[in-house]
Design a protein around this motif. Sequence first.
Motif, PDB file in Angstrom:
ATOM      1  N   ARG A   1      14.707  30.355 120.954  1.00  0.00           N
ATOM      2  CA  ARG A   1      15.010  31.787 120.778  1.00  0.00           C
ATOM      3  C   ARG A   1      16.385  32.124 121.358  1.00  0.00           C
ATOM      4  O   ARG A   1      17.173  32.852 120.733  1.00  0.00           O
TER       5      ARG A   1
ATOM      6  N   SER B   1      23.426  34.281 116.791  1.00  0.00           N
ATOM      7  CA  SER B   1      23.519  35.556 116.064  1.00  0.00           C
ATOM      8  C   SER B   1      24.624  36.436 116.647  1.00  0.00           C
ATOM      9  O   SER B   1      25.147  37.328 115.982  1.00  0.00           O
TER      10      SER B   1
ATOM     11  N   ASP C   1       9.661  43.037 106.721  1.00  0.00           N
ATOM     12  CA  ASP C   1      10.730  42.161 107.230  1.00  0.00           C
ATOM     13  C   ASP C   1      10.270  41.370 108.444  1.00  0.00           C
ATOM     14  O   ASP C   1      10.711  40.259 108.666  1.00  0.00           O
ATOM     15  N   ARG C   2       9.408  42.000 109.235  1.00  0.00           N
ATOM     16  CA  ARG C   2       9.021  41.361 110.502  1.00  0.00           C
ATOM     17  C   ARG C   2       7.694  40.624 110.376  1.00  0.00           C
ATOM     18  O   ARG C   2       6.922  40.871 109.451  1.00  0.00           O
TER      19      ARG C   2
ATOM     20  N   ARG D   1      19.566  33.579 119.403  1.00  0.00           N
ATOM     21  CA  ARG D   1      20.196  34.844 119.818  1.00  0.00           C
ATOM     22  C   ARG D   1      21.706  34.640 120.019  1.00  0.00           C
ATOM     23  O   ARG D   1      22.523  35.407 119.508  1.00  0.00           O
TER      24      ARG D   1
ATOM     25  N   GLY E   1      19.061  37.251 114.218  1.00  0.00           N
ATOM     26  CA  GLY E   1      19.367  38.384 115.099  1.00  0.00           C
ATOM     27  C   GLY E   1      18.181  39.218 115.561  1.00  0.00           C
ATOM     28  O   GLY E   1      18.294  39.983 116.517  1.00  0.00           O
ATOM     29  N   ASP E   2      17.040  39.121 114.909  1.00  0.00           N
ATOM     30  CA  ASP E   2      15.927  40.012 115.236  1.00  0.00           C
ATOM     31  C   ASP E   2      14.739  39.205 115.769  1.00  0.00           C
ATOM     32  O   ASP E   2      14.067  38.507 115.015  1.00  0.00           O
TER      33      ASP E   2
ATOM     34  N   ASP F   1      11.864  40.019 116.425  1.00  0.00           N
ATOM     35  CA  ASP F   1      10.579  40.393 115.832  1.00  0.00           C
ATOM     36  C   ASP F   1      10.297  39.685 114.508  1.00  0.00           C
ATOM     37  O   ASP F   1       9.257  39.894 113.887  1.00  0.00           O
ATOM     38  N   LYS F   2      11.253  38.870 114.091  1.00  0.00           N
ATOM     39  CA  LYS F   2      11.029  38.103 112.856  1.00  0.00           C
ATOM     40  C   LYS F   2      10.522  36.695 113.173  1.00  0.00           C
ATOM     41  O   LYS F   2      10.412  35.857 112.289  1.00  0.00           O
TER      42      LYS F   2
ATOM     43  N   GLN G   1       3.175  37.693 116.578  1.00  0.00           N
ATOM     44  CA  GLN G   1       4.261  36.857 117.104  1.00  0.00           C
ATOM     45  C   GLN G   1       3.768  35.541 117.705  1.00  0.00           C
ATOM     46  O   GLN G   1       4.556  34.637 117.930  1.00  0.00           O
TER      47      GLN G   1
END
Lengths: 427, 431
Positions: A337, A344, A239-240, A341, A413-414, A416-417, A244
């Motif tokens: 970002r 989300s 998923d991630r 956020r 929402g994440d 790390d994605k 990065q």
Amino acid sequence: MNNAAHVSTRLRERYYKIKHESGLTVLVFPKKLTTFHAILGVDFGSGDLSFVQNGKKVMLPTGTAHFLEHKLFDSEDGTNSEERFSAMGAEANAYTSYATTRYLFSATKCFDECLAELLSMVFNPYFTKESVQKEKGIIEQEIAMYDDDPYERVMESCLGAMYSQSGIRESICGSAESIAKINADVLYQAYSAFYHPQNMILSVCGDVTPDQILRTVDRELGGKSFPVCASGIPFSEPDRVITQRVEQRMNVARPIFFMGVKDKIVPTGTESVRRSLVMTVLNNMLFSGTSELYNRLIDERLITPSFSFGYSSGRLGSMNYFSGSSDEPDTVAERLRNEMRDASLGKLSRDDFVRCRRSLLASYYRAFDSSAVIADDIMYSYVSSNTDPFVVPDIIESISFEETADTAAAVFGDPDKIALSLLLPMS
Amino acid sequence: MNCKRYEIGNGLSLVHIKTERFKSARLTLSLTLPLDRDKTPVRSMLMSTGFLGTERYPDFRSVCSRAEELYAVDVSDFNLMRGDLQILGLTATMLGEDYMTEEDRKNDFSILSGVFELFSEIVLRPLYRESDVETEKINRMNRIKARKNNAFGYAKLRFNKKMFEGEPSEQTLNGELGQLESICREDLVAGREELCRVSRAEFFYCGTEDAERIASLIKESFGACFEQASDTREQFVKRRADSVKEIEESGVYRQGNLLMGFRTGVVLDDPEFYAVELMNHIFGDGTSSKLFANVREKKSLCYFCASSYDEERGVIVVGAGIDNDDRTAAVEEILRQLDEIRRGNITDAELEAARESIENDCRAAEDHPSDYEDFARIERLFGGPRTIEEYRRGVLSVTREQIAEAARRITLDTVYFLKGTLADGEEDDYE
């Protein structure tokens, strides 16, 4: 043959979806325009690098699907299809994406002959050692051209940072090293694995009838037998993202960035189309010229009008992306970002939502003025996603503010994605 | 499609096509002026800075929101150089009013009137705030600095500088960094006023509305804002090359980029125009051309090799992306293909394919209002065929000998090569 007419009273248009006995899906969109546009697509792209056929696992060199696309224009008698299309005044072309390869022509006369040429070209492959070798010089120059394109480079390295298993982490054309491994046998192997009518869609728009199309399809495909279609090897993509942040240096004037947000792969179907449409509304609410963030970034001179964004989805990967140039790419990335956020967490405007949803609907109507757009962007794309293009307006209208907020939470929402790829000036 | 030009007074004209063919309508306002080394960079900023704020829509966000209210009309500015002229303006593709909601129709909401009002705001009532002018300047300066990001585009720019040195079209629309730095708000205000005085203003409309309604909306929105500008043309045309300029420069690229410029001696309103047009198709325009068949397909020297005919300046330019080591081979092959045409070695298939390609383009224009718009604009400014049909007939009447004659008249002016200095396989710097 299963011949079904689809009618839209809202759009005042109709199309036919027919399953030919060969397995080929045929889409016919009669439209009183001067130009005919036909596209024959196969569900095989540059990202399909391994498969199982007759119980045996096969690995393909990177760039095979694209190489095959180049070589299908050759004929056994030493001529090529480009010459025959040109003689009819038609413009023929082909392109390879990560998940599909599409062959097309656009013409204003000799439609039946052009369609026959398209089908004959794709269903009669002919490769020799010499012709494959000769093509390498051309493709090497194509690779060099893309290597010199900073926007291509920054995107490709972002995909490499995001994906570990999917074939979309590899470049569409491959590299000089990978195409050196391609020969006629490799091309025949890939061809026999995927170029089955069952795995293909023919989409036509113009002043034509379904019977007219079917006569040509019958003539070109009737009586032909096709090997069993291969199956791709399922992969499990985390998923991630894998990394990065990646950086490269290149001969550019100022930093160029590409930011990708990895989304889950939604199987083709209305659910996948719906998610794309919701994401289009959401992106326009948050990042378009009408958004607060875009205008702040422009006013602070952090981005230029070339800033772009969007959502793309497919069986090999789905992602939201942002691209542009900036002297402060990390600041831009941080703002993006933060915006994601906040979205989300439900910080969205209902007024923006209503305006952007209505705008998407108007854009959809406007798209029905070009035979090329209808045959490719609308008919081919939606039907290959198992969705009736005429239900798209209903889907758009049924999108709710709450659903948009839920999707924002799921996609944005994440942290790390998210992967950021930077291309920095050399000095 | 029936395309007709109307003079509607106050220095304004309208090219109008009435058709039910499309779900959308197209509206364009073109403003044409001669290139001017000092003024062109300021004029290039007028429309885009207008988008950043007007009296009624004070910032970019409200301009965009208004466009969205008008059923997501796609409005954009353009800024072109054709020959020695600069053409700038606005274009909009809007949904046909038939597709509006019942409620909007009942309330007499009009997308078309809204678009006219938006155009007039951007052209006649821009704010040109100091901060907006500064933002736009910086964007343009960044664009100038970023020219080298596109290898072929950069090579083309350098080629133009060398080939057209001392000619009006040597300059670029954005100008150079030094010119942009000194531009201020007052320059734009004065530039816009001058635009209304000296530019040739023409509207183009293609859609379901009658010419009378469009003319009335033009008068309502723009009234007497434009003065009658003359149509006089002063196009610099160099008919023959003096000698061949050979230039090699280098850049940090993997690929070499080659450009060759030829003087044809023929422009749009010359009788030989049709012969050069067809000759260029056979030479390098498209996949049936000699350059594609030989430089790419037979010799595998490149991925792209094509020629284009600039009919306003009478120039043919050939471009190709090649390996550094293949420069001589590519130049020789390109010249060899031109010699073939000069000797009349044109196969029936090549001739037929070029004719069919042009016929196809003419027919396909029926589906592309922008083609009609461009054709009408060029005919007005530079002469030549008056209709697409006249153009089609002219090209189809050209004989093989006339094509060879056109090729014999061509002289090579400039060979420019941008050598890529990155060796194969060498990584730039990856972290």
